[in-house]
Design a protein around this motif. Structure first.
Motif, mmCIF file in Angstrom:
data_model
loop_
_atom_site.group_PDB
_atom_site.id
_atom_site.type_symbol
_atom_site.label_atom_id
_atom_site.label_comp_id
_atom_site.label_asym_id
_atom_site.label_seq_id
_atom_site.Cartn_x
_atom_site.Cartn_y
_atom_site.Cartn_z
ATOM 1 N N LEU A 16 2.198 19.455 -4.079
ATOM 2 C CA LEU A 16 2.903 19.124 -5.313
ATOM 3 C C LEU A 16 2.005 18.416 -6.343
ATOM 4 O O LEU A 16 2.467 18.049 -7.418
ATOM 5 N N ALA A 17 0.728 18.235 -5.999
ATOM 6 C CA ALA A 17 -0.163 17.444 -6.866
ATOM 7 C C ALA A 17 -0.179 17.982 -8.302
ATOM 8 O O ALA A 17 -0.210 17.216 -9.266
ATOM 9 N N GLY A 18 -0.140 19.297 -8.437
ATOM 10 C CA GLY A 18 -0.214 19.906 -9.769
ATOM 11 C C GLY A 18 0.957 19.573 -10.676
ATOM 12 O O GLY A 18 0.847 19.669 -11.903
ATOM 13 N N PHE A 19 2.068 19.179 -10.097
ATOM 14 C CA PHE A 19 3.249 18.875 -10.917
ATOM 15 C C PHE A 19 3.037 17.667 -11.830
ATOM 16 O O PHE A 19 3.715 17.525 -12.839
ATOM 17 N N ARG A 20 2.114 16.818 -11.437
ATOM 18 C CA ARG A 20 1.828 15.636 -12.251
ATOM 19 C C ARG A 20 1.442 16.004 -13.687
ATOM 20 O O ARG A 20 1.758 15.269 -14.622
ATOM 21 N N ASP A 21 0.785 17.143 -13.835
ATOM 22 C CA ASP A 21 0.352 17.581 -15.182
ATOM 23 C C ASP A 21 1.523 18.042 -16.045
ATOM 24 O O ASP A 21 1.357 18.268 -17.240
ATOM 25 N N ARG A 22 2.665 18.190 -15.466
ATOM 26 C CA ARG A 22 3.830 18.626 -16.230
ATOM 27 C C ARG A 22 4.485 17.445 -16.955
ATOM 28 O O ARG A 22 5.452 17.620 -17.682
ATOM 29 N N PHE A 23 3.959 16.248 -16.681
ATOM 30 C CA PHE A 23 4.543 15.043 -17.267
ATOM 31 C C PHE A 23 3.696 14.532 -18.431
ATOM 32 O O PHE A 23 2.491 14.790 -18.487
ATOM 33 N N VAL A 24 4.333 13.807 -19.324
ATOM 34 C CA VAL A 24 3.618 13.148 -20.411
ATOM 35 C C VAL A 24 2.630 12.167 -19.775
ATOM 36 O O VAL A 24 3.027 11.336 -18.952
ATOM 37 N N PRO A 25 1.358 12.265 -20.110
ATOM 38 C CA PRO A 25 0.387 11.365 -19.475
ATOM 39 C C PRO A 25 0.647 9.903 -19.841
ATOM 40 O O PRO A 25 1.164 9.617 -20.923
ATOM 41 N N ILE A 26 0.299 9.021 -18.935
ATOM 42 C CA ILE A 26 0.410 7.588 -19.219
ATOM 43 C C ILE A 26 -0.842 7.191 -19.989
ATOM 44 O O ILE A 26 -1.934 7.165 -19.436
ATOM 45 N N THR A 27 -0.650 6.922 -21.283
ATOM 46 C CA THR A 27 -1.824 6.637 -22.118
ATOM 47 C C THR A 27 -2.237 5.175 -22.058
ATOM 48 O O THR A 27 -3.318 4.822 -22.504
ATOM 49 N N ASP A 28 -1.377 4.321 -21.509
ATOM 50 C CA ASP A 28 -1.692 2.893 -21.426
ATOM 51 C C ASP A 28 -2.777 2.682 -20.366
ATOM 52 O O ASP A 28 -2.533 2.865 -19.172
ATOM 53 N N PRO A 29 -3.995 2.290 -20.776
ATOM 54 C CA PRO A 29 -5.096 2.163 -19.810
ATOM 55 C C PRO A 29 -4.880 1.019 -18.814
ATOM 56 O O PRO A 29 -5.542 0.966 -17.780
ATOM 57 N N GLY A 30 -3.945 0.131 -19.134
ATOM 58 C CA GLY A 30 -3.682 -0.987 -18.233
ATOM 59 C C GLY A 30 -2.855 -0.612 -17.010
ATOM 60 O O GLY A 30 -2.703 -1.425 -16.098
ATOM 61 N N VAL A 31 -2.324 0.578 -16.981
ATOM 62 C CA VAL A 31 -1.468 0.947 -15.842
ATOM 63 C C VAL A 31 -2.317 1.433 -14.675
ATOM 64 O O VAL A 31 -3.018 2.441 -14.768
ATOM 65 N N VAL A 32 -2.252 0.692 -13.569
ATOM 66 C CA VAL A 32 -2.948 1.078 -12.339
ATOM 67 C C VAL A 32 -2.128 2.124 -11.586
ATOM 68 O O VAL A 32 -2.641 3.140 -11.110
ATOM 69 N N ALA A 33 -0.828 1.872 -11.481
ATOM 70 C CA ALA A 33 0.047 2.796 -10.740
ATOM 71 C C ALA A 33 1.478 2.607 -11.225
ATOM 72 O O ALA A 33 1.912 1.475 -11.458
ATOM 73 N N TYR A 34 2.172 3.726 -11.372
ATOM 74 C CA TYR A 34 3.584 3.643 -11.735
ATOM 75 C C TYR A 34 4.422 3.873 -10.493
ATOM 76 O O TYR A 34 4.550 4.995 -10.007
ATOM 77 N N LEU A 35 4.960 2.799 -9.984
ATOM 78 C CA LEU A 35 5.719 2.865 -8.731
ATOM 79 C C LEU A 35 7.144 2.392 -8.975
ATOM 80 O O LEU A 35 7.730 1.667 -8.178
ATOM 81 N N ASP A 36 7.691 2.813 -10.117
ATOM 82 C CA ASP A 36 9.063 2.442 -10.452
ATOM 83 C C ASP A 36 9.855 3.662 -10.952
ATOM 84 O O ASP A 36 10.820 3.527 -11.688
ATOM 85 N N GLY A 37 9.420 4.830 -10.501
ATOM 86 C CA GLY A 37 10.139 6.044 -10.850
ATOM 87 C C GLY A 37 11.531 6.079 -10.243
ATOM 88 O O GLY A 37 12.383 6.877 -10.639
#
Lengths: 401, 401
Positions: A16-37
Motif C-alpha cells: 500500500l506504500a504507493g497510496f501515500r502519493d494520492r494524498f496532499v503532501p505535508i509541506t510543513d517541514p517540522g512534521v516528523v510523523a503524522y500519527l493522528d489519522g
C-alpha cells in the motif's frame, strides 16, 4: 528488529506504500510523523480537485439543477458504496448524514421505539463521551434507566451481566477509542438478540480500518464518522446503518423534508420515505460529502483486507519499538497485544503523558493525548509508513528520556 | 417603464452591481437568468479559493492542529458575525451548526422544555414542510397538541386566535416560502410573550435578504439556512439563535461532546457548555462553514440595508414587467404588492405552472416551481441584475404565449 534497515525493508514490502502519493503532501517541514489519522485523516489530492470541480461546474454552472442531476442521490449512493467497501452491508441500508452525534441520537431513539415496554439502555462507562452523554439524555427523555458496563474492553460476559427482559438497546463502540480493543461484534450482537434487545454500534474507530460485517452478524443499527480512517475531512458528514429487517417499522424524530416520501410534494403530513432515506432530516451537506466519496473510493481501490493487514503490521511494529525503547523509560502498552483484538491505533501510557504529548507535538510528532495518561499512536495504513513510525518512536524516546 | 433602456438605467444606478463580479461566473451559455438564488445562492470566487487554502494549508499542512488553532471556534465566530451583519443579534447568541431541520428540532425541544405545564405548539398550515413535520413530531413525542393557523400570510390576529395559557411555543416563518409575505416579527413576538409563550422563528427566506432584528424584538429562538441569500453552498450548515436571557436554563436533547463544557475533558456526565455553545452536538462541518464565512463577509461589505433596498427595487421591477406582459396571459401575482410586506422573491401563479416551469428551465430561465401553481422568481441582490430579470420575464412571456 528495530533497525532502520528493518523499517526500510517493511516499507519496501508494503503493497500500500504507493497510496501515500494520492494524498496532499505535508509541506510543513517540522512534521516528523503524522500519527493522528485516527482523529483527522489526511486530505486526498482528489478531494481538493473534486471540490474545485464541484464549485465551478456543478454549483457554479449547473446551479440549482445539480440537486436533481447529482446531489439528491448522494447520501444513499455514497452510503451504499461505503456499506459495500467497509461495512459488509448490502445496498439500501447505509446513508451519509449529519454528524455522528445526531446519527447516534436518531438510531438510539429508533431502537428504543422498536422495543416498547422495555426501559433500559446499556452502555459502557468507558465509552466515548458523546455515546455516554447521548445514552443518558435519551434515557432521561424516555424515562429509561441506563445500565452501565464498567470499564471498557467490553466482553460478551460483561454485556450478559447487565442485559435482560427490560433491555431495549445496547450501545457500544466497536473499537475502544482509548485502548483500541476490538469488541466481539458478532458475539455481543447474538447475545443482545437472545435477550430480545437491539444493538447500536458506534464504528467511529473501526470504519476504514478493520473489516466490519454488519449484515453477516445481523447488526441492527450502526453509526460512524468519516473523518478518521476514511480521510473525508474535518467535520465531514457521518453515516448511519439500519438493517433492512427494521425498515418497515423504524422511524426517527427529526422529521425534516429530506426524509419524507415526497420531498418536493409539500405534503400535508410527514410520510416517511421507504427504506433508509427516512433517516435523513435536512438538506444534505454536499461539499462535505466530496471527501467521503473520495475516501471511500480510495479504500475500495486499496481493499479493506489489505488495509487491515497493514494496520496489524504497523501495530506490531509500534509494539516492538515501544518494548525496546519506551517501556524501559516508564511507558506501558495499553492496547491489546493480540493482533486480532487490536484496532487501528496503539495507546501508550505514561504518568507524564499530558505534558509529554505537548512536547511531542511541538517537536513534530503528531500523536494525540487522551485523559488521563494515554498517548495514542494512530496508524493510517494508506498514509503511514514504517520508517515514519520508527522516526516518531525514536523521537519519543529522546524527548521522554 | 418596461423598456430595455429602463433596465439598463436601473443597472447603471445599482450600487451593488459590482458585487456580481465577486461570484463564480455562470459559464453555461444556455442560462438566460438565474432566479433561484432563494433556493441555492451562487458560489463566491472567494469560497472556491478559501476551500483550496483550507485543504492545502490547514487540513493538509497543520493537520489535527488546525482544530485548536482555528476550527473549534468557527461555529461561534461565524455565528457572531452573522448575528451582527444580518440578524440584529449581539455576540454569543448565534451559532452555526447542523441543518435547519436539526436546529429547528433542537430549538423547539428547548422552547417546550422552558414552558413546562403548557402542552400546545402553534404553527401555520402553510408553513414550510420541515417546520410543520417537526412541529407534529415534537408535539407527538411530548404529548402536546398542535394548534394550526390556517393558510399562510400570518397576521398577529391569526396568532392571537390560537394562543393562550396552554401555548408553549409558536413556530413561524419570517418570510413565507411561497408568497414571500413578511410576517410581523415584532408584533407577533410581543403577542406571544403576552400569552406567556415562546417564539421559534424560521429565518430561511429572510436571512441575508431583509434586516432581521432579533434582539430588539426580544425573539426567543430562531433558525435558518445559509445556502440561499448567504450563498454558502449546497447543504451548507444552518444557524441557530438563542436569546441570552434563556442561556442559563436552555438545553437541547442531542448532547454530543461539542456542546459539553469541556469537550476534551471526557467527563463522566454531560455538563452543558455555558451559553450558545451548548447548542452544538457533533464535530463542526469545517468545509461547509467556509461558504458561510465568505457569504457573511460579503454581506457585511454590501450592507443588509442596501441589499434590502435592491431587493425591493427588483421586486417592483418584476411586478411592473409581470403586470405589463404576464397578467394578460393568465398569470396572477401571489406576492404582496406592498414593498414593506414582500420579501426577496416574487411568486407568480399560473394554472399550467408545473409544465411551464419545466419549459422555462429547459430554456435557461432558472426559476423554481412550488406546488400547486407557483413560479417563484428569486431575487438575489448581490447577483441579480435588472436587465437579467427583464430578459427572463420576456422569455416567460414568449414561452407562455
Amino acid at each position: 528488529m528495530t533497525t532502520l534497515e528493518e523499517a526500510k525493508r517493511l516499507d519496501a514490502a508494503d503493497e500500500l506504500a504507493g497510496f501515500r502519493d494520492r494524498f496532499v503532501p505535508i509541506t510543513d517541514p517540522g512534521v516528523v510523523a503524522y500519527l493522528d489519522g485516527n482523529s483527522l485523516g489526511r486530505p486526498l489530492r482528489a478531494t481538493a480537485e473534486r471540490l474545485q470541480e464541484l464549485v465551478a461546474d456543478q454549483w457554479g454552472a449547473r446551479l440549482i439543477r445539480s440537486w436533481e442531476e447529482r446531489w439528491l442521490e448522494l447520501p444513499e449512493r455514497i452510503g451504499d458504496e461505503l456499506g459495500r467497501v467497509a461495512l459488509g452491508a448490502a445496498p439500501g441500508q447505509t446513508i451519509v448524514a449529519d454528524s455522528t452525534s445526531v446519527c447516534l441520537y436518531k438510531t438510539l431513539r429508533a431502537a428504543a421505539a422498536l422495543r416498547p415496554g422495555r426501559d433500559e439502555i446499556v452502555t459502557d462507562s468507558a465509552n466515548f463521551p458523546t455515546d455516554r452523554f447521548l445514552v443518558e439524555s435519551v434515557a432521561a427523555e424516555l424515562g429509561h434507566t441506563v445500565r452501565w458496563i464498567e470499564g471498557g474492553d467490553v466482553h460478551p460476559d460483561d454485556v450478559a451481566a447487565v442485559t435482560g427482559p427490560r433491555t431495549a438497546a445496547v450501545v457500544l463502540s466497536h473499537v475502544d477509542y482509548r485502548s483500541a480493543a476490538i469488541a466481539d461484534l458478532a458475539g455481543i450482537t447474538r447475545l443482545v438478540h437472545d435477550r430480545g434487545a437491539l444493538t447500536v454500534w458506534d464504528l467511529c474507530h473501526s470504519v476504514g480500518s478493520i473489516p466490519v460485517e454488519l449484515d453477516a452478524n445481523g447488526a441492527d443499527f450502526a453509526v460512524g464518522c468519516t473523518y478518521k480512517f476514511l480521510n473525508a475531512g474535518p467535520g465531514a458528514p457521518a453515516f448511519l446503518y439500519v438493517n433492512s429487517r427494521h425498515h418497515a417499522e423504524f422511524g426517527q424524530p427529526i422529521t425534516g423534508w429530506m426524509g419524507a416520501a415526497d420531498t418536493f410534494g409539500m405534503a400535508e403530513h410527514y410520510v416517511p420515505a421507504p427504506g433508509i432515506r427516512r433517516a435523513l432530516s435536512g438538506t444534505p451537506p454536499v461539499l462535505g460529502m466530496v471527501g467521503v466519496q473520495e475516501g471511500v473510493a480510495l479504500l475500495a481501490e486499496a481493499g479493506i483486507d489489505r488495509v487491515r493487514a497493514k494496520a496489524v503490521a504497523l501495530g506490531r511494529w509500534v509494539l516492538a519499538l515501544a518494548d525496546a525503547w519506551l517501556v524501559p523509560l516508564g511507558f506501558t502498552v495499553a492496547s491489546p497485544r493480540e493482533d486480532a483484538r487490536r484496532g487501528g491505533h496503539v495507546t501508550l501510557r505514561h504518568p507524564d503523558a499530558e505534558r509529554l504529548s505537548r512536547v511531542l507535538i511541538e517537536h513534530g510528532v503528531l500523536i494525540d493525548f487522551r485523559r488521563p495518561d494515554g498517548i495514542r499512536v494512530g496508524l493510517s495504513p494508506l498514509t503511514t509508513g514504517f520508517t515514519e513510525v520508527r522516526a516518531a518512536v525514536d523521537r519519543i524516546r529522546e524527548l521522554a528520556a
